[in-house]
Design a protein around this motif. Structure first.
Motif, PDB file in Angstrom:
ATOM      1  N   ARG A   5       0.764  -1.284  -0.015  1.00  0.00           N
ATOM      2  CA  ARG A   5      -0.067   0.090  -0.032  1.00  0.00           C
ATOM      3  C   ARG A   5       0.594   0.940  -0.015  1.00  0.00           C
ATOM      4  O   ARG A   5       0.756   2.106  -0.857  1.00  0.00           O
ATOM      5  CB  ARG A   5      -0.975   0.046   1.220  1.00  0.00           C
ATOM      6  CG  ARG A   5      -1.810   1.345   1.264  1.00  0.00           C
ATOM      7  CD  ARG A   5      -2.904   1.266   2.298  1.00  0.00           C
ATOM      8  NE  ARG A   5      -2.031   1.578   3.558  1.00  0.00           N
ATOM      9  CZ  ARG A   5      -2.060   0.691   4.560  1.00  0.00           C
ATOM     10  NH1 ARG A   5      -2.647  -0.362   4.836  1.00  0.00           N
ATOM     11  NH2 ARG A   5      -1.309   0.999   5.670  1.00  0.00           N
ATOM     12  N   HIS A   6       1.923   1.240   0.882  1.00  0.00           N
ATOM     13  CA  HIS A   6       2.872   2.353   0.818  1.00  0.00           C
ATOM     14  C   HIS A   6       3.520   2.587  -0.496  1.00  0.00           C
ATOM     15  O   HIS A   6       3.596   3.849  -0.775  1.00  0.00           O
ATOM     16  CB  HIS A   6       3.759   2.204   2.135  1.00  0.00           C
ATOM     17  CG  HIS A   6       2.902   2.367   3.244  1.00  0.00           C
ATOM     18  ND1 HIS A   6       2.716   3.635   3.814  1.00  0.00           N
ATOM     19  CD2 HIS A   6       3.129   1.633   4.532  1.00  0.00           C
ATOM     20  CE1 HIS A   6       2.217   3.388   5.012  1.00  0.00           C
ATOM     21  NE2 HIS A   6       2.431   2.043   5.322  1.00  0.00           N
TER      22      HIS A   6
ATOM     23  N   VAL B 118      -7.209   0.594  -3.526  1.00  0.00           N
ATOM     24  CA  VAL B 118      -6.207  -0.687  -3.871  1.00  0.00           C
ATOM     25  C   VAL B 118      -6.096  -1.266  -2.554  1.00  0.00           C
ATOM     26  O   VAL B 118      -6.028  -2.552  -2.516  1.00  0.00           O
ATOM     27  CB  VAL B 118      -4.824   0.134  -4.354  1.00  0.00           C
ATOM     28  CG1 VAL B 118      -3.788  -1.128  -4.220  1.00  0.00           C
ATOM     29  CG2 VAL B 118      -4.858   0.584  -5.665  1.00  0.00           C
ATOM     30  N   ASN B 119      -6.053  -0.722  -1.648  1.00  0.00           N
ATOM     31  CA  ASN B 119      -5.922  -1.344  -0.025  1.00  0.00           C
ATOM     32  C   ASN B 119      -7.123  -2.455  -0.073  1.00  0.00           C
ATOM     33  O   ASN B 119      -7.124  -3.616   0.354  1.00  0.00           O
ATOM     34  CB  ASN B 119      -6.039  -0.494   1.168  1.00  0.00           C
ATOM     35  CG  ASN B 119      -5.503  -1.226   2.213  1.00  0.00           C
ATOM     36  OD1 ASN B 119      -4.476  -1.613   2.594  1.00  0.00           O
ATOM     37  ND2 ASN B 119      -6.569  -1.244   3.174  1.00  0.00           N
ATOM     38  N   GLU B 120      -8.160  -1.805  -0.191  1.00  0.00           N
ATOM     39  CA  GLU B 120      -9.611  -2.609  -0.118  1.00  0.00           C
ATOM     40  C   GLU B 120      -9.514  -3.966  -0.939  1.00  0.00           C
ATOM     41  O   GLU B 120      -9.877  -5.135  -0.724  1.00  0.00           O
ATOM     42  CB  GLU B 120     -10.713  -1.788  -0.534  1.00  0.00           C
ATOM     43  CG  GLU B 120     -11.265  -0.924   0.360  1.00  0.00           C
ATOM     44  CD  GLU B 120     -11.511  -1.453   1.985  1.00  0.00           C
ATOM     45  OE1 GLU B 120     -12.039  -2.329   2.068  1.00  0.00           O
ATOM     46  OE2 GLU B 120     -11.117  -0.786   2.999  1.00  0.00           O
ATOM     47  N   LEU B 121      -8.901  -3.805  -2.280  1.00  0.00           N
ATOM     48  CA  LEU B 121      -8.738  -4.773  -3.136  1.00  0.00           C
ATOM     49  C   LEU B 121      -7.700  -5.952  -2.686  1.00  0.00           C
ATOM     50  O   LEU B 121      -8.361  -7.189  -2.864  1.00  0.00           O
ATOM     51  CB  LEU B 121      -8.711  -4.254  -4.476  1.00  0.00           C
ATOM     52  CG  LEU B 121      -9.483  -3.345  -5.280  1.00  0.00           C
ATOM     53  CD1 LEU B 121      -9.200  -2.897  -6.680  1.00  0.00           C
ATOM     54  CD2 LEU B 121     -10.754  -4.043  -5.512  1.00  0.00           C
ATOM     55  N   MET B 122      -6.831  -5.386  -2.423  1.00  0.00           N
ATOM     56  CA  MET B 122      -5.796  -6.310  -1.604  1.00  0.00           C
ATOM     57  C   MET B 122      -6.333  -7.111  -0.431  1.00  0.00           C
ATOM     58  O   MET B 122      -6.180  -8.216  -0.209  1.00  0.00           O
ATOM     59  CB  MET B 122      -4.540  -5.813  -1.206  1.00  0.00           C
ATOM     60  CG  MET B 122      -3.821  -5.302  -2.513  1.00  0.00           C
ATOM     61  SD  MET B 122      -1.828  -4.839  -2.088  1.00  0.00           S
ATOM     62  CE  MET B 122      -2.132  -3.253  -1.061  1.00  0.00           C
TER      63      MET B 122
ATOM     64  N   VAL C 204      -6.942 -11.300   0.091  1.00  0.00           N
ATOM     65  CA  VAL C 204      -6.252 -11.872   1.207  1.00  0.00           C
ATOM     66  C   VAL C 204      -7.513 -12.762   2.105  1.00  0.00           C
ATOM     67  O   VAL C 204      -7.292 -13.827   2.200  1.00  0.00           O
ATOM     68  CB  VAL C 204      -5.500 -11.249   2.090  1.00  0.00           C
ATOM     69  CG1 VAL C 204      -5.116 -11.736   3.438  1.00  0.00           C
ATOM     70  CG2 VAL C 204      -4.222 -10.667   1.285  1.00  0.00           C
ATOM     71  N   ARG C 205      -8.526 -11.837   2.329  1.00  0.00           N
ATOM     72  CA  ARG C 205      -9.599 -12.630   3.087  1.00  0.00           C
ATOM     73  C   ARG C 205     -10.242 -13.637   2.210  1.00  0.00           C
ATOM     74  O   ARG C 205     -10.639 -14.527   2.967  1.00  0.00           O
ATOM     75  CB  ARG C 205     -10.361 -11.355   3.449  1.00  0.00           C
ATOM     76  CG  ARG C 205     -10.035 -10.740   4.774  1.00  0.00           C
ATOM     77  CD  ARG C 205     -10.992  -9.688   5.122  1.00  0.00           C
ATOM     78  NE  ARG C 205     -10.445  -8.737   6.327  1.00  0.00           N
ATOM     79  CZ  ARG C 205     -10.731  -7.624   6.933  1.00  0.00           C
ATOM     80  NH1 ARG C 205     -11.654  -7.256   6.037  1.00  0.00           N
ATOM     81  NH2 ARG C 205     -10.135  -7.004   7.756  1.00  0.00           N
TER      82      ARG C 205
ATOM     83  N   TRP D  99     -18.007  -4.247   2.012  1.00  0.00           N
ATOM     84  CA  TRP D  99     -17.706  -2.751   1.849  1.00  0.00           C
ATOM     85  C   TRP D  99     -16.689  -2.606   0.800  1.00  0.00           C
ATOM     86  O   TRP D  99     -16.221  -1.786   0.045  1.00  0.00           O
ATOM     87  CB  TRP D  99     -17.348  -1.893   3.027  1.00  0.00           C
ATOM     88  CG  TRP D  99     -18.585  -1.613   3.913  1.00  0.00           C
ATOM     89  CD1 TRP D  99     -18.618  -2.437   4.939  1.00  0.00           C
ATOM     90  CD2 TRP D  99     -19.426  -0.641   3.735  1.00  0.00           C
ATOM     91  NE1 TRP D  99     -20.043  -1.800   5.580  1.00  0.00           N
ATOM     92  CE2 TRP D  99     -20.100  -0.771   4.804  1.00  0.00           C
ATOM     93  CE3 TRP D  99     -19.470   0.496   3.081  1.00  0.00           C
ATOM     94  CZ2 TRP D  99     -21.219   0.301   5.205  1.00  0.00           C
ATOM     95  CZ3 TRP D  99     -20.357   1.602   3.371  1.00  0.00           C
ATOM     96  CH2 TRP D  99     -21.327   1.335   4.309  1.00  0.00           C
ATOM     97  N   GLY D 100     -15.631  -3.661   0.506  1.00  0.00           N
ATOM     98  CA  GLY D 100     -14.540  -3.634  -0.226  1.00  0.00           C
ATOM     99  C   GLY D 100     -14.679  -3.255  -1.605  1.00  0.00           C
ATOM    100  O   GLY D 100     -14.293  -2.160  -2.164  1.00  0.00           O
ATOM    101  N   LEU D 101     -15.562  -4.035  -2.278  1.00  0.00           N
ATOM    102  CA  LEU D 101     -15.747  -3.821  -3.733  1.00  0.00           C
ATOM    103  C   LEU D 101     -16.638  -2.501  -3.962  1.00  0.00           C
ATOM    104  O   LEU D 101     -16.323  -1.533  -5.053  1.00  0.00           O
ATOM    105  CB  LEU D 101     -16.482  -4.915  -4.410  1.00  0.00           C
ATOM    106  CG  LEU D 101     -15.889  -6.057  -4.771  1.00  0.00           C
ATOM    107  CD1 LEU D 101     -16.681  -7.095  -5.442  1.00  0.00           C
ATOM    108  CD2 LEU D 101     -14.495  -5.658  -5.453  1.00  0.00           C
TER     109      LEU D 101
END
Length: 153
Positions: A34-35, A58-62, A66-67, A114-116
């Motif tokens: 993310r950074h 991008v963080n939500e997609l990653m 993972v989840r 909430w991610g997508l």
């Protein structure tokens, strides 16, 4: 038309330009990547709230990869002209068509889902390809735009 699936895991810029970033990730690397995405996106020209929105998307997609997508994934980031693209792929069981077609805001009382929705709201365009062998999501941000993203996909 290219023989390369534009949503495939090895996709680079349609014009063949090398990616700005190409990484695999798991839960231990999400923060680090993310950074790196933030630094690359800023160097590419994203600024202020649009930069923050894109990085959050991008963080939500990653995190989703993972989840829900097998615990790991891969990310490609590239710029073509005035547009920054990010592609995140996983090897999970896929997302059901009913879930993909639901564009409603998730119910606030429910922790998940909430991610997508967020990624769609925080990017200018979002494409999703999902099936039994994995999901790939491509988002984009217009580098010349100002103000919040105007989702179209």
């Amino acid at each position: 038309m290219s023989d390369i699936d534009p949503l495939g895991p090895t996709a680079v810029a349609p014009d063949g330009t090398p990616p700005l970033l190409a990484e695999t990730f798991d839960s231990d690397r999400v923060t680090e990547i993310r950074h790196t995405v933030a630094a690359c996106a800023e160097t590419a020209g994203l600024r202020d709230a649009r930069l923050d929105d894109f990085v959050l998307a991008v963080n939500e997609l990653m995190t989703n990869a993972v989840r829900h997508g097998g615990g790991r994934g891969w990310l490609r980031l590239w710029r073509t002209g005035g547009v920054l693209y990010c592609l995140v792929s996983d090897t999970g069981a896929g997302i059901g068509a009913d879930r993909l077609g639901d564009r409603r805001r998730p119910v606030p009382e429910i922790a998940g889902g909430w991610g997508l929705w967020l990624a769609r709201q925080l990017s200018d365009d979002m494409l999703v390809h999902s099936g039994p062998t994995g999901t790939t999501v491509r988002i984009s941000a217009n580098l010349n735009a100002t103000g919040p993203a105007q989702p179209t996909g």
